[in-house]
Design a protein around this motif. Structure first.
Motif, short mmCIF file in Angstrom:
data_model
loop_
_atom_site.label_atom_id
_atom_site.label_comp_id
_atom_site.label_asym_id
_atom_site.label_seq_id
_atom_site.Cartn_x
_atom_site.Cartn_y
_atom_site.Cartn_z
N TYR B 30 -0.32 -10.25 0.67
CA TYR B 30 -1.07 -11.33 0.22
C TYR B 30 -1.61 -12.20 1.50
CZ TYR B 30 -2.69 -15.38 -2.66
OH TYR B 30 -3.48 -16.19 -3.05
N ALA B 31 -0.60 -12.43 2.30
CA ALA B 31 -0.67 -13.13 3.33
C ALA B 31 -1.79 -12.70 4.38
CB ALA B 31 0.56 -13.39 4.32
N VAL B 32 -2.02 -11.34 4.53
CA VAL B 32 -2.80 -10.46 5.62
C VAL B 32 -4.42 -10.89 4.72
CG1 VAL B 32 -3.71 -8.34 6.32
CG2 VAL B 32 -1.13 -8.99 6.38
N LEU B 33 -4.32 -10.76 3.31
CA LEU B 33 -5.65 -11.07 2.72
C LEU B 33 -5.93 -12.54 2.82
CD1 LEU B 33 -5.34 -9.33 -0.74
CD2 LEU B 33 -5.99 -8.37 1.71
N ARG B 34 -5.23 -13.39 2.79
CA ARG B 34 -5.39 -14.70 2.92
C ARG B 34 -6.06 -14.99 4.38
NH1 ARG B 34 -0.41 -17.63 1.76
NH2 ARG B 34 -0.08 -17.59 3.99
N VAL B 35 -5.26 -14.62 5.39
CA VAL B 35 -5.90 -14.81 6.71
C VAL B 35 -7.23 -14.33 6.82
CG1 VAL B 35 -5.53 -14.34 9.34
CG2 VAL B 35 -3.79 -14.89 7.98
N LEU B 36 -7.56 -12.84 6.43
CA LEU B 36 -8.88 -12.35 6.42
C LEU B 36 -9.77 -13.18 5.69
CD1 LEU B 36 -7.99 -8.58 5.73
CD2 LEU B 36 -8.99 -9.57 7.98
N CYS B 37 -9.75 -13.72 4.60
CA CYS B 37 -10.60 -14.44 3.92
C CYS B 37 -10.95 -15.78 4.56
CB CYS B 37 -9.91 -14.53 2.41
SG CYS B 37 -10.17 -13.10 1.71
N ARG B 38 -9.97 -16.55 5.08
CA ARG B 38 -9.95 -17.75 5.61
C ARG B 38 -10.35 -17.90 6.85
NH1 ARG B 38 -4.59 -20.75 2.88
NH2 ARG B 38 -5.34 -20.35 0.53
N GLU B 46 -3.54 -7.86 15.88
CA GLU B 46 -2.38 -8.66 16.45
C GLU B 46 -2.50 -10.25 16.12
OE1 GLU B 46 -1.85 -7.64 20.70
OE2 GLU B 46 0.00 -8.33 20.46
N THR B 47 -3.80 -10.64 16.09
CA THR B 47 -4.17 -12.10 15.89
C THR B 47 -3.47 -12.17 14.67
OG1 THR B 47 -6.02 -12.09 17.40
CG2 THR B 47 -5.99 -13.64 15.63
N ILE B 48 -3.89 -11.57 13.55
CA ILE B 48 -3.28 -11.70 12.16
C ILE B 48 -1.98 -11.78 12.19
CG2 ILE B 48 -3.16 -10.63 9.91
CD1 ILE B 48 -6.01 -9.38 10.48
N PHE B 49 -1.22 -10.81 12.90
CA PHE B 49 0.15 -10.97 12.99
C PHE B 49 0.72 -11.96 13.64
CE2 PHE B 49 3.82 -9.93 15.64
CZ PHE B 49 4.62 -9.60 14.55
N ASN B 50 0.15 -12.63 14.71
CA ASN B 50 0.74 -13.76 15.33
C ASN B 50 0.57 -14.99 14.50
OD1 ASN B 50 1.45 -12.24 17.59
ND2 ASN B 50 -0.31 -12.67 18.74
N LEU B 51 -0.59 -15.06 13.61
CA LEU B 51 -0.85 -16.22 12.92
C LEU B 51 0.51 -16.22 11.83
CD1 LEU B 51 -4.72 -16.20 12.10
CD2 LEU B 51 -3.38 -18.03 13.31
N LEU B 52 0.66 -15.02 11.15
CA LEU B 52 1.45 -15.00 10.31
C LEU B 52 3.14 -15.04 10.68
CD1 LEU B 52 -0.22 -12.38 7.93
CD2 LEU B 52 0.01 -14.98 7.68
N ALA B 53 3.36 -14.40 11.68
CA ALA B 53 4.57 -14.15 12.34
C ALA B 53 5.78 -15.58 12.04
CB ALA B 53 4.92 -13.70 13.55
N PRO B 54 5.22 -16.72 12.26
CA PRO B 54 6.05 -17.97 12.16
C PRO B 54 6.53 -18.06 10.69
CG PRO B 54 4.41 -18.62 13.57
CD PRO B 54 3.84 -17.19 13.12
N THR B 58 9.94 -11.49 8.72
CA THR B 58 10.04 -9.99 8.82
C THR B 58 8.74 -9.46 8.88
OG1 THR B 58 9.80 -9.92 6.36
CG2 THR B 58 11.97 -10.57 7.16
N MET B 59 7.74 -10.08 8.84
CA MET B 59 6.33 -9.43 9.02
C MET B 59 6.18 -8.52 10.35
SD MET B 59 3.10 -9.06 7.92
CE MET B 59 2.59 -10.57 6.82
N SER B 60 5.64 -7.44 9.84
CA SER B 60 5.53 -6.54 11.35
C SER B 60 4.02 -6.03 11.53
CB SER B 60 6.54 -5.00 11.18
OG SER B 60 5.72 -4.24 10.17
#
Lengths: 148, 148
Positions: B30-38, B46-54, B58-60
């Motif tokens: 869901y978090a990945v979808l959210r980043v993609l949509c917003r 990697e940008t998506i990963f870095n946005l969500l990591a904080p 446990t995101m990989s």
DNA sequence: TTTCGTGCAAAAGCTTTGCATTAGC
DNA sequence: GCTAATGCAAAGCTTTTGCACGAAA
């Protein structure tokens, strides 16, 4: 392969320009230029290497890449970036132009030129970018793959 | 970032379609979808990963790639292939459309739609390809980079 | 409870780089 | 002879994969 006359002219032009900029024409380098000028298949670095390996036993992939990067830096080859297909190179038309790519077999062909001047102008006006280059790719299934 | 209304609608649509095809909606997915949509920046994996990591310790990166590939397979995201810039993704407009790319900073924006129908028809007639998709990129220097 | 998804670590591709050797010019 | 090019091997990146564990429905 290309028709002899234009590919040989292009080859001479490439050699001439490299000499003018103090670059040495080694057998390996010349061989890579020759493949680039004589092929219309938009070959990958590995394809070029495989074509030359039998004739040049000491040829290495690193040399192919180094030559391609040299040519790219000098505007003598167009690099088409693909992550799945691997990068492909066009030494005959080293300027942006349309491509038609078969998603079945990876064949890349050049359709006749389209007028993209007008589109580019609109882009610049709308985005404020100073447009320097473009890429137009059509993806589809080539006639040969359609019969499979 | 996107305007709230359309990005939230797109998010709901993505979730709905995944559910319809028996896919689970996990927090990570869901978090990945959210980043993609917003986002409208055509982010890299990697940008998506870095946005969500904080927010998701446990995101990989593997999960991001797996989600992107799932969406790509289902036609819910458009992948722009770059070897230098790394692949970039567009979840808002998952269909082929033009892009304007800054060769200085890698910014990618969507200009307003162009009519490519006519060009595509000509391509098909000339090459015999069954054209299914296309890619039109303009490269240049963005307004911000022009001032540097 | 039964899959499916996650995430680590390893592998896989492609491309680049360091460096000693070789060879243009 | 001077300097650039070659080519091997190693490293670097991005992306994918295998597999055991954990969690969604």
């Amino acid at each position: 392969m290309n028709d002899n006359k234009s590919s040989e002219n292009r080859l001479k032009q490439m050699v001439e320009r490299l000499k003018e900029s103090e670059h040495r024409i080694t057998p390996q380098r010349y061989a890579v230029l020759r493949v680039l000028c004589r092929s219309r298949e938009h070959p990958s670095a590995e394809t070029i290497f495989n074509l030359l390996a039998p004739e040049y036993p000491t040829m290495s992939l690193a040399t192919v890449y180094k030559t391609l990067n040299l040519l790219k830096k000098r505007g003598e080859v167009l690099e088409l970036e693909f992550s799945e297909l691997g990068n492909r190179y066009d030494g005959n038309k080293p300027y942006p132009h349309p491509h038609v790519i078969c998603t079945g077999c990876g064949t890349i062909i050049d359709p006749s030129m389209l007028d993209l001047e007008e589109i580019t102008s609109k882009m610049m006006a709308e985005t404020g970018f100073r447009i320097t280059s473009h890429r137009l790719d059509f993806y589809g299934i080539c006639p040969a793959c359609q019969e499979k």
